[in-house]
Design a protein around this motif. Structure first.
Motif, PDB file in Angstrom:
ATOM      1  N   GLN A 166       0.839  -1.190   0.000  1.00  0.00           N
ATOM      2  CA  GLN A 166       0.000   0.000   0.000  1.00  0.00           C
ATOM      3  C   GLN A 166       0.878   1.246   0.000  1.00  0.00           C
ATOM      4  OE1 GLN A 166      -1.826  -1.604   3.714  1.00  0.00           O
ATOM      5  NE2 GLN A 166      -3.692  -0.782   2.844  1.00  0.00           N
ATOM      6  N   ALA A 167       0.254   2.353  -0.365  1.00  0.00           N
ATOM      7  CA  ALA A 167       0.973   3.628  -0.335  1.00  0.00           C
ATOM      8  C   ALA A 167       1.357   4.006   1.087  1.00  0.00           C
ATOM      9  CB  ALA A 167       0.111   4.720  -0.966  1.00  0.00           C
ATOM     10  N   ALA A 168       0.542   3.589   2.067  1.00  0.00           N
ATOM     11  CA  ALA A 168       0.831   3.910   3.469  1.00  0.00           C
ATOM     12  C   ALA A 168       2.143   3.279   3.938  1.00  0.00           C
ATOM     13  CB  ALA A 168      -0.321   3.447   4.367  1.00  0.00           C
ATOM     14  N   ASP A 169       2.566   2.187   3.303  1.00  0.00           N
ATOM     15  CA  ASP A 169       3.818   1.547   3.702  1.00  0.00           C
ATOM     16  C   ASP A 169       5.020   2.444   3.421  1.00  0.00           C
ATOM     17  OD1 ASP A 169       2.286  -0.626   4.384  1.00  0.00           O
ATOM     18  OD2 ASP A 169       2.616  -1.667   2.489  1.00  0.00           O
ATOM     19  N   GLU A 170       4.901   3.303   2.435  1.00  0.00           N
ATOM     20  CA  GLU A 170       6.011   4.177   2.081  1.00  0.00           C
ATOM     21  C   GLU A 170       6.235   5.280   3.114  1.00  0.00           C
ATOM     22  OE1 GLU A 170       5.496   5.642  -1.854  1.00  0.00           O
ATOM     23  OE2 GLU A 170       5.122   3.656  -2.724  1.00  0.00           O
ATOM     24  N   GLY A 215      -8.651   1.248  10.339  1.00  0.00           N
ATOM     25  CA  GLY A 215      -9.614   1.974   9.505  1.00  0.00           C
ATOM     26  C   GLY A 215     -10.995   1.349   9.600  1.00  0.00           C
ATOM     27  N   ARG A 216     -11.933   1.920   8.845  1.00  0.00           N
ATOM     28  CA  ARG A 216     -13.296   1.376   8.782  1.00  0.00           C
ATOM     29  C   ARG A 216     -13.511   0.655   7.463  1.00  0.00           C
ATOM     30  NH1 ARG A 216     -16.702   3.037  12.711  1.00  0.00           N
ATOM     31  NH2 ARG A 216     -16.149   4.951  13.835  1.00  0.00           N
ATOM     32  N   VAL A 217     -14.473  -0.230   7.482  1.00  0.00           N
ATOM     33  CA  VAL A 217     -14.873  -0.912   6.265  1.00  0.00           C
ATOM     34  C   VAL A 217     -16.213  -0.393   5.771  1.00  0.00           C
ATOM     35  CG1 VAL A 217     -15.436  -3.160   5.245  1.00  0.00           C
ATOM     36  CG2 VAL A 217     -13.544  -2.960   6.847  1.00  0.00           C
ATOM     37  N   CYS A 218     -17.123  -0.061   6.687  1.00  0.00           N
ATOM     38  CA  CYS A 218     -18.449   0.451   6.369  1.00  0.00           C
ATOM     39  C   CYS A 218     -18.748   1.628   7.302  1.00  0.00           C
ATOM     40  CB  CYS A 218     -19.504  -0.654   6.528  1.00  0.00           C
ATOM     41  SG  CYS A 218     -19.446  -1.910   5.208  1.00  0.00           S
ATOM     42  N   PRO A 219     -19.881   2.294   7.140  1.00  0.00           N
ATOM     43  CA  PRO A 219     -20.237   3.396   8.047  1.00  0.00           C
ATOM     44  C   PRO A 219     -20.290   2.949   9.513  1.00  0.00           C
ATOM     45  CG  PRO A 219     -21.636   3.449   6.108  1.00  0.00           C
ATOM     46  CD  PRO A 219     -20.855   2.180   6.029  1.00  0.00           C
ATOM     47  N   LYS A 220     -20.305   3.935  10.418  1.00  0.00           N
ATOM     48  CA  LYS A 220     -20.213   3.665  11.849  1.00  0.00           C
ATOM     49  C   LYS A 220     -21.226   2.654  12.370  1.00  0.00           C
ATOM     50  CE  LYS A 220     -18.070   8.004  13.329  1.00  0.00           C
ATOM     51  NZ  LYS A 220     -18.189   9.178  14.223  1.00  0.00           N
ATOM     52  N   PRO A 221     -22.508   2.735  11.979  1.00  0.00           N
ATOM     53  CA  PRO A 221     -23.480   1.780  12.564  1.00  0.00           C
ATOM     54  C   PRO A 221     -23.149   0.319  12.294  1.00  0.00           C
ATOM     55  CG  PRO A 221     -24.617   3.618  11.494  1.00  0.00           C
ATOM     56  CD  PRO A 221     -23.184   3.725  11.111  1.00  0.00           C
ATOM     57  N   TYR A 222     -22.330   0.039  11.269  1.00  0.00           N
ATOM     58  CA  TYR A 222     -22.016  -1.345  10.932  1.00  0.00           C
ATOM     59  C   TYR A 222     -21.039  -1.971  11.943  1.00  0.00           C
ATOM     60  CZ  TYR A 222     -24.206  -0.904   6.325  1.00  0.00           C
ATOM     61  OH  TYR A 222     -25.101  -0.743   5.293  1.00  0.00           O
ATOM     62  N   ARG A 223     -20.265  -1.140  12.642  1.00  0.00           N
ATOM     63  CA  ARG A 223     -19.264  -1.616  13.608  1.00  0.00           C
ATOM     64  C   ARG A 223     -18.296  -2.613  12.951  1.00  0.00           C
ATOM     65  NH1 ARG A 223     -21.381   2.318  15.718  1.00  0.00           N
ATOM     66  NH2 ARG A 223     -22.344   2.322  17.793  1.00  0.00           N
ATOM     67  N   MET A 224     -17.803  -2.225  11.758  1.00  0.00           N
ATOM     68  CA  MET A 224     -16.856  -3.061  11.024  1.00  0.00           C
ATOM     69  C   MET A 224     -15.574  -2.265  10.813  1.00  0.00           C
ATOM     70  SD  MET A 224     -19.518  -4.692   8.250  1.00  0.00           S
ATOM     71  CE  MET A 224     -18.290  -5.630   7.376  1.00  0.00           C
ATOM     72  N   TYR A 225     -14.444  -2.863  11.203  1.00  0.00           N
ATOM     73  CA  TYR A 225     -13.167  -2.167  11.163  1.00  0.00           C
ATOM     74  C   TYR A 225     -12.149  -3.007  10.391  1.00  0.00           C
ATOM     75  CZ  TYR A 225     -15.493  -0.005  15.176  1.00  0.00           C
ATOM     76  OH  TYR A 225     -16.407   0.603  16.002  1.00  0.00           O
ATOM     77  N   ARG A 226     -11.040  -2.361  10.056  1.00  0.00           N
ATOM     78  CA  ARG A 226      -9.924  -3.053   9.423  1.00  0.00           C
ATOM     79  C   ARG A 226      -8.663  -2.770  10.224  1.00  0.00           C
ATOM     80  NH1 ARG A 226      -9.496  -5.230   4.867  1.00  0.00           N
ATOM     81  NH2 ARG A 226     -11.247  -4.086   3.962  1.00  0.00           N
ATOM     82  N   CYS A 227      -7.857  -3.821  10.441  1.00  0.00           N
ATOM     83  CA  CYS A 227      -6.579  -3.673  11.129  1.00  0.00           C
ATOM     84  C   CYS A 227      -5.503  -4.359  10.284  1.00  0.00           C
ATOM     85  CB  CYS A 227      -6.622  -4.292  12.526  1.00  0.00           C
ATOM     86  SG  CYS A 227      -5.028  -4.290  13.369  1.00  0.00           S
ATOM     87  N   ILE A 228      -4.523  -3.590   9.882  1.00  0.00           N
ATOM     88  CA  ILE A 228      -3.393  -4.140   9.129  1.00  0.00           C
ATOM     89  C   ILE A 228      -2.185  -4.149  10.054  1.00  0.00           C
ATOM     90  CG2 ILE A 228      -1.879  -3.838   7.138  1.00  0.00           C
ATOM     91  CD1 ILE A 228      -4.206  -2.472   5.720  1.00  0.00           C
ATOM     92  N   VAL A 229      -1.619  -5.331  10.285  1.00  0.00           N
ATOM     93  CA  VAL A 229      -0.464  -5.501  11.160  1.00  0.00           C
ATOM     94  C   VAL A 229       0.754  -5.730  10.273  1.00  0.00           C
ATOM     95  CG1 VAL A 229       0.446  -6.727  13.159  1.00  0.00           C
ATOM     96  CG2 VAL A 229      -2.015  -6.616  12.799  1.00  0.00           C
ATOM     97  N   ARG A 230       1.710  -4.823  10.370  1.00  0.00           N
ATOM     98  CA  ARG A 230       2.865  -4.842   9.445  1.00  0.00           C
ATOM     99  C   ARG A 230       4.124  -5.303  10.161  1.00  0.00           C
ATOM    100  NH1 ARG A 230       2.229   1.192   7.095  1.00  0.00           N
ATOM    101  NH2 ARG A 230       2.265   1.627   9.337  1.00  0.00           N
TER     102      ARG A 230
END
Length: 787
Positions: free
Chosen positions: A121-125, A584-599
């Motif tokens: 990802q660009a964030a890795d840079e 980060g999030r995957v969907c809007p707040k009411p969905y309570r769905m998140y993303r975690c990338i461990v590097r």
């Protein structure tokens, strides 16, 4: 799951001036320590160089001029390759203090688009380690654009790196065999000569003991390594000086390159083939660069230039002086050149030094296997940490026993250091040849020097090493085939595994769940949301994996809070704990769905610290607060719901006031591992206890939302939902995949995928074990991948 940070050990000396007293004293200490780790193999080469050189048809040229010429070749080989190439040039190409072929490849991947790691990802840079070295803003050259454009060339570059890694693994087999066998061969020159069979048995006993003690770790005896090598170097220096003065002081004149010309004029083709023996004088040189991460470049330069190099030159010069007056003593030249009063002390220290040199290459082999796995090019293996205090001290049981079996097979099968030396020399010169090629790319792409300068470097050292490589290839029938066979086997394993996981990742990419479909289902996702947190593991850094839809269509219920977790490697040696998590999030707040990338970096070690869940909850809570304060946080990748990612560091977590954390420690009863309120689950766990959790001290953490008038209502509700879900229990969801080739695939592809990759997958460690996921909380979703 969180590793200890190992980058702070060597960072401070590099930030100081090289000539400052504090830095100089530290580098002197590191130079002393490096003698036991880096130079054990290189310093034991005098045991077998001359006996391996004057073999075959060169036996017809045993005279003083040939001896002088051989020493002149050894002197200039030591000067050009270890001293000029490595000490003055290659050691400057470290990657955040790390060395080796993978470090060079990592540098190239960051300064040019050569990487084949799938989920970058660009964030890795933006990682601090990613920006190490010269600025990457320079205009790209035509050669750089050409290599970036063609995927086959980038694949070929990775294959070259992996071939070098396979050769290093071959070194791990050959080094213990030749070092130990040559050291005990001194017993053949004593009054009670041992037979060859007895020497092989003795060598095998030492080798079995060496490999059997690997699980203990080197840190318990490492403090003895440096003194052993220092005593050894002082011994060979003294013996060499004595032989020069006593036998033939004129050997000093052989430093002149004139004797090399005279040597080849007299010996011709036989002399060229004998370069395979001369080559053994620089075996172990690659360790100077590969082990730079444990020390500093300046300390390794100090140790070689002022200690190792002079001792080796004087020793080889002394042996040549002895042989010029005792031509019949060539088969056991080292031990025959030792004065009788000091024979036994030198024999003992030679045996110990050979063990130290073997230990270093075995440890390096473990590290190479770990780095191959980080690149997705080696099956998952068990990694054991042998030291709680020294970062990077690892032990891989499966590889250790494979190395032992192969080393014993080589020792028993050949029973001759000359044949093993032919194999060993070919493996070492191949690694040096590959390093020269990668270094030339670094000169032009990373250091941003002219293409002409890189070409001069490449041509000069390829010519020098190519002469030795051609001579080593001539000895393939006489043992040189061993590293080639071993490399082909390990390369097949690496390629098949890499091919399988690439095809699996591409399948996941093309079968991601549509976010539009998820948004159409609403916050409940059309299913029942039960209390708890579901951690869904996937290799995807973006999107929702297919196992999610596969799960909910077969079991229409899911946890109230969902976290999609991706554990991935990035092309840097280490990722600091402050930069490890991307939330980060995957969907809007009411969905309570998140993303975690461990590097993780390619040299990072994943440890089971038992607090990954707590760190994850704190990171998500911090992200929720950060997002409320900065709505546009980290939205550079995408403006969609599945694009906003923020780096959550441990420092910001510690300073956060959103959660009140209370801790207590207890011993591994059911309560200490119990996070669910379900009485049924409690009874099941008490009936089937997890052996791994017995009598283990664990830290139990409870979270509460801090009371404060300034907190937004929606933020408070989301934090309360997160904490309640954590208290209800955490489940780990993983895909149990079966990869199969399509019916329309070629026969070769079916063999690779259905037989090769399937065999490796079934016989390596499972992903849940590799990621330290507790079995009591694991849910596996079966899926078939047709690739």
């Amino acid at each position: 799951m969180e590793p200890e940070s190992g980058i702070s050990i060597t960072s401070s000396p590099r930030n100081l001036s090289p000539l400052s007293w504090v830095n100089l004293s530290r580098n002197l200490i590191l130079a002393y320590q490096s003698l036991g780790v880096v130079y054990g193999d290189l310093s034991t080469s005098p045991l077998y160089v001359y006996s391996s050189t004057f073999i075959g048809k060169l036996q017809n040229h045993r005279n003083e001029d040939a001896i002088f010429g051989a020493f002149s070749l050894i002197f200039w080989t030591l000067t050009l390759i270890p001293l000029l190439k490595y000490v003055f040039i290659v050691l400057s190409a470290d990657d955040n203090g790390e060395g080796g072929a993978f470090a060079l490849y990592s540098l190239l991947c960051r300064h040019a688009k050569f990487s084949l790691l799938p989920n970058q990802q660009a964030a890795d840079e933006e990682l601090s380690a990613y920006k190490y070295g010269p600025s990457t803003q320079a205009t790209s050259s035509p050669l750089k654009r050409f290599l970036e454009k063609h995927k086959r060339l980038r694949t070929a570059l990775l294959v070259v790196v992996l071939f070098g890694a396979a050769m290093v693994i071959g070194d791990g087999v050959l080094t213990p065999a030749i070092s130990v066998l040559s050291s005990v061969s001194g017993l053949q020159v004593t009054e009670k000569k041992l037979t060859s069979g007895a020497l092989v048995v003795l060598a095998c006993v030492i080798l079995v003991g060496l490999f059997a003690l690997q699980h203990v770790g080197t840190h318990r005896v490492a403090f003895m390594f440096a003194p052993i090598v220092i005593i050894w170097l002082v011994s060979i220096f003294s013996i060499g000086l004595y032989n020069i003065i006593h036998w033939n002081p004129k050997i000093v004149h052989a430093i002149s390159p004139y004797y090399i010309i005279k040597f080849f004029r007299e010996t011709g083709k036989d002399g060229w083939i004998s370069l395979g023996g001369i080559l053994l004088s620089v075996t172990g040189t690659e360790a100077m660069f590969a082990d730079i991460g444990h020390f500093t470049a300046f300390s390794i330069r100090l140790a070689f230039a002022f200690v190792v190099y002079p001792c080796l030159v004087v020793q080889y010069m002394g042996q040549a002086a002895f042989l010029s007056r005792n031509l019949q003593k060539i088969p056991n030249s080292f031990y025959d050149s030792i004065p009788d009063p000091v024979f036994w002390p030198v024999f003992i220290i030679a045996t110990l030094a050979s063990i130290v040199g073997s230990q270093a290459i075995i440890t390096a082999t473990f590290s190479i296997i770990k780095q191959c796995h980080a690149l997705g090019c080696f099956p998952r293996v068990k990694v054991v940490h042998t030291s709680k205090h020294i970062f990077g001290q690892i032990y891989i049981p499966e590889i250790n026993w494979i190395l032992m079996i192969l080393t014993l097979a080589i020792t028993i099968g050949f029973q001759d250091t000359t044949l093993i030396g032919n194999a060993y020399g070919l493996a070492c010169i191949t690694v040096m040849f590959i390093t020269t090629f990668l270094m030339a790319l670094v000169v032009t792409f990373v250091w941003q020097k002219s293409l002409l300068l890189a070409a001069v470097f490449l041509v000069f050292f390829w010519f020098c090493e190519g002469v030795y490589l051609s001579a080593a290839l001539m000895k393939v029938p006489q043992g040189g085939w061993v590293p080639l066979v071993l490399s082909v086997i390990f390369m097949m394993v690496m390629y098949i595994w890499h091919y399988g996981i690439r095809k699996k990742y591409n399948f996941d990419m093309h079968n991601k769940v549509s976010l539009r479909w998820l948004l159409g289902l609403g916050p409940s996702l059309g299913i029942m949301r039960v209390p708890g947190i579901g951690l869904i593991y996937s290799e995807l850094a973006t999107g929702v994996p297919a196992i999610f839809s596969h799960f909910v269509t077969n079991l229409p219920a899911f946890h109230k809070v969902l976290v999609f977790i991706c554990v991935k490697s990035v092309p840097v040696p280490y990722v600091s704990p402050e930069e490890r998590f991307l939330i980060g999030r995957v969907c809007p707040k009411p969905y309570r769905m998140y993303r975690c990338i461990v590097r993780y970096g390619y040299k990072d070690i994943q440890r089971d610290d038992g607090d990954f869940e707590d760190q994850l909850i704190q990171s998500i809570a911090e992200f929720i607060q950060m997002e409320a304060g900065e709505p546009q946080v980290c939205s550079s990748e995408s403006s969609s719901y599945d694009g906003r990612l923020a780096v959550i560091s441990s420092r910001t977590i510690q300073s956060s006031s959103s959660l009140i954390v209370s801790e207590n420690e207890d011993w591994g009863g059911i309560e200490s591992v119990q996070s669910s309120k379900s009485q049924t689950l409690q009874s099941l766990r008490s009936a089937y206890p997890d052996d791994e959790n017995q009598a283990v001290r664990r830290r139990r953490v409870r979270f509460e939302v801090a009371s404060g008038p300034g907190m937004d209502t929606s933020v408070r509700e989301e934090l309360i939902d997160l904490i309640e879900a954590k208290e209800a229990g955490v489940a780990y969801i993983m895909g149990h995949s079966y990869v199969k080739a399509r019916r329309s695939s070629s026969y070769l592809k079916k063999v690779v995928v259905d037989i090769g990759y399937s065999f490796l997958r079934k016989n390596c460690r499972g992903p849940a074990v590799a990621l330290n996921i507790p079995h009591t909380n694991l849910i596996e979703v079966g899926m078939i991948y047709y690739v």
